[in-house]
Design a protein around this motif. Sequence first.
Motif, short mmCIF file in Angstrom:
data_model
loop_
_atom_site.label_atom_id
_atom_site.label_comp_id
_atom_site.label_asym_id
_atom_site.label_seq_id
_atom_site.Cartn_x
_atom_site.Cartn_y
_atom_site.Cartn_z
N ALA A 16 42.02 24.69 24.78
CA ALA A 16 42.08 26.00 25.42
C ALA A 16 43.49 26.57 25.22
CB ALA A 16 41.76 25.88 26.90
N THR A 17 43.56 27.83 24.84
CA THR A 17 44.86 28.45 24.58
C THR A 17 45.15 29.61 25.54
OG1 THR A 17 43.90 29.93 22.93
CG2 THR A 17 44.80 27.82 22.15
N GLY A 18 44.19 29.98 26.33
CA GLY A 18 44.37 31.09 27.25
C GLY A 18 43.01 31.64 27.65
N PHE A 19 43.04 32.83 28.17
CA PHE A 19 41.81 33.49 28.58
C PHE A 19 41.57 34.71 27.71
CE2 PHE A 19 42.97 31.24 32.45
CZ PHE A 19 41.76 30.68 32.80
N SER A 20 40.32 35.02 27.47
CA SER A 20 39.97 36.32 26.92
C SER A 20 39.37 37.06 28.09
CB SER A 20 39.00 36.19 25.75
OG SER A 20 37.84 35.48 26.14
N GLY A 21 39.75 38.30 28.24
CA GLY A 21 39.36 38.98 29.46
C GLY A 21 38.73 40.32 29.26
N LEU A 22 39.14 41.25 30.09
CA LEU A 22 38.48 42.54 30.17
C LEU A 22 38.46 43.28 28.84
CD1 LEU A 22 39.76 43.73 33.65
CD2 LEU A 22 37.67 42.50 33.08
N ALA A 23 39.46 43.09 28.01
CA ALA A 23 39.47 43.76 26.71
C ALA A 23 38.30 43.33 25.85
CB ALA A 23 40.78 43.50 25.98
N SER A 24 37.78 42.11 26.10
CA SER A 24 36.62 41.62 25.34
C SER A 24 35.33 41.79 26.13
CB SER A 24 36.83 40.16 24.95
OG SER A 24 36.93 39.36 26.11
N TRP A 76 32.22 48.07 35.30
CA TRP A 76 33.62 48.13 34.89
C TRP A 76 34.51 48.21 36.12
CZ3 TRP A 76 34.18 46.61 30.23
CH2 TRP A 76 33.15 46.83 29.30
N PRO A 77 35.56 47.38 36.18
CA PRO A 77 36.46 47.41 37.33
C PRO A 77 37.35 48.65 37.31
CG PRO A 77 37.29 45.90 35.67
CD PRO A 77 35.94 46.38 35.19
N SER A 78 37.85 48.97 38.49
CA SER A 78 38.84 50.06 38.56
C SER A 78 40.14 49.55 37.93
CB SER A 78 39.10 50.44 40.03
OG SER A 78 39.77 49.36 40.68
N GLU A 79 41.07 50.44 37.70
CA GLU A 79 42.35 50.03 37.11
C GLU A 79 43.06 49.02 38.02
OE1 GLU A 79 46.50 52.09 35.68
OE2 GLU A 79 44.65 53.24 35.47
N THR A 80 43.01 49.24 39.32
CA THR A 80 43.64 48.32 40.28
C THR A 80 42.97 46.95 40.23
OG1 THR A 80 44.21 50.16 41.72
CG2 THR A 80 44.21 47.96 42.72
N GLU A 81 41.63 46.93 40.19
CA GLU A 81 40.91 45.66 40.11
C GLU A 81 41.22 44.93 38.81
OE1 GLU A 81 36.91 46.80 42.67
OE2 GLU A 81 37.06 47.43 40.56
N ALA A 82 41.30 45.68 37.71
CA ALA A 82 41.60 45.08 36.41
C ALA A 82 43.00 44.47 36.41
CB ALA A 82 41.46 46.12 35.31
N GLU A 83 43.95 45.16 37.00
CA GLU A 83 45.32 44.63 37.08
C GLU A 83 45.34 43.34 37.90
OE1 GLU A 83 47.64 47.88 38.55
OE2 GLU A 83 47.60 48.94 36.63
N GLY A 84 44.60 43.31 39.02
CA GLY A 84 44.52 42.11 39.84
C GLY A 84 43.90 40.95 39.08
N ASP A 86 43.90 40.55 35.80
CA ASP A 86 44.88 40.11 34.79
C ASP A 86 45.97 39.24 35.42
OD1 ASP A 86 43.51 41.38 32.77
OD2 ASP A 86 44.79 43.16 32.77
N THR A 87 46.40 39.58 36.61
CA THR A 87 47.43 38.79 37.31
C THR A 87 46.92 37.38 37.59
OG1 THR A 87 48.39 40.78 38.31
CG2 THR A 87 48.88 38.66 39.39
N VAL A 88 45.70 37.27 38.08
CA VAL A 88 45.13 35.95 38.36
C VAL A 88 45.00 35.15 37.06
CG1 VAL A 88 43.05 34.74 39.13
CG2 VAL A 88 43.94 36.67 40.46
N MET A 89 44.51 35.78 36.00
CA MET A 89 44.34 35.07 34.73
C MET A 89 45.69 34.60 34.18
SD MET A 89 41.12 34.84 34.15
CE MET A 89 41.03 34.60 35.91
N GLN A 90 46.71 35.43 34.29
CA GLN A 90 48.05 35.03 33.82
C GLN A 90 48.58 33.86 34.62
OE1 GLN A 90 50.30 38.66 33.94
NE2 GLN A 90 49.32 39.48 32.11
N SER A 91 48.32 33.83 35.94
CA SER A 91 48.80 32.73 36.76
C SER A 91 48.08 31.42 36.41
CB SER A 91 48.66 33.05 38.25
OG SER A 91 47.30 33.05 38.63
N LEU A 92 46.84 31.51 36.00
CA LEU A 92 46.08 30.31 35.62
C LEU A 92 46.40 29.83 34.21
CD1 LEU A 92 42.57 31.18 37.09
CD2 LEU A 92 44.21 29.50 37.97
#
Length: 135
Positions: A16-24, A76-84, A86-92
């Motif tokens: 595993a090298t990271g997460f793929s997220g909302l962009a995908s 689709w999440p709101s911009e605020t939800e998407a930022e949240g 992304d923050t969780v994914m980056q911390s993991l």
Amino acid sequence: RMATVDPPDTSIHMVATGFSGLASHGLGIALAPATAGEERAIRTYRDRLAEATGLQARPGHADYRFHLTLAYLVLWPSETEAEGFDTVMQSLAAEMGDLFPPFRLGPPELCLFDHMDEFRVERIVTPARAATPAE
């Protein structure tokens, strides 16, 4: 045609090298072969399969990123939800190795599906022949 292409003759281990997220359009785990030799083996196999099936010109083939999809977005999440998110994914991301240890791929499988809830294995690809799941 798939049966004409032998799978790699070496084990392929993925990390595993990271997460793929909302962009995908969903949530997934980004994967990569564990060694440069395994990377060459699996890319060569993909290229030979694509040639045998006539899919070599398909957009995205050359720069395909290996992944394991965990979920697809249906809303689709709101911009605020998407930022949240992304923050969780980056911390993991720093804990990827602990959360998802390296694993060895099994033999390639040809799967068919009517929906994303079930992938039916039609053939397990073994060197010099394609086996049915019962074999």
